[in-house]
Design an enzyme around this catalytic site. Structure first.
Site, short mmCIF file in Angstrom:
data_model
loop_
_atom_site.label_atom_id
_atom_site.label_comp_id
_atom_site.label_asym_id
_atom_site.label_seq_id
_atom_site.Cartn_x
_atom_site.Cartn_y
_atom_site.Cartn_z
N CYS A 56 -13.85 44.83 -31.74
CA CYS A 56 -15.16 44.32 -32.11
C CYS A 56 -15.61 43.31 -31.05
CB CYS A 56 -15.08 43.65 -33.49
SG CYS A 56 -16.62 42.91 -34.05
N HIS B 291 -26.35 49.03 -33.48
CA HIS B 291 -27.64 48.89 -32.80
C HIS B 291 -28.25 47.53 -33.11
CE1 HIS B 291 -27.08 53.23 -32.64
NE2 HIS B 291 -27.92 53.21 -31.63
#
Length: 105
Positions: A19, A38
């Site tokens: 991440c 996004h």
């Protein structure tokens, strides 16, 4: 208005990655749930979803908090926090994509 840029190669690159959002108190670490997140920011979107070059690699927990589907503790991220964590993750993701040769100069 033209359709936003889409690239399966860019979005698929998130699989198995760390991440890059790393929201404190939220991030799960690991790589099992990482997806291409996004940008949730209005200035980055053209219609409903940002183009695929506006992504950050994010674990499920960070993605849910960034998109305000879940809270970070007692409240949702502020817009400034959302902007900070996304853009930091975007820069880390772009670095990773260049390191892997997926993006080239």
């Amino acid at each position: 208005m033209s359709a936003p840029y889409r690239s399966k190669k860019l979005t698929d690159a998130a699989k198995g990655q760390q991440c890059t959002l790393q929201i404190p108190g939220v991030c799960q670490g690991g790589t099992e749930t990482t997806v291409a997140c996004h940008s949730p920011l209005g200035e980055d979107r053209n219609g409903t979803k940002a183009p695929d070059f506006c992504i950050a690699f994010g674990c499920m927990a960070c993605h849910d908090v960034l998109d305000r589907r879940k809270r970070a503790g007692a409240q949702h991220l502020t817009e400034d926090d959302q902007r900070y964590y996304f853009h930091r993750g975007l820069m880390r993701t772009l670095g990773s994509l260049f390191e892997k040769g997926i993006l080239k100069t």
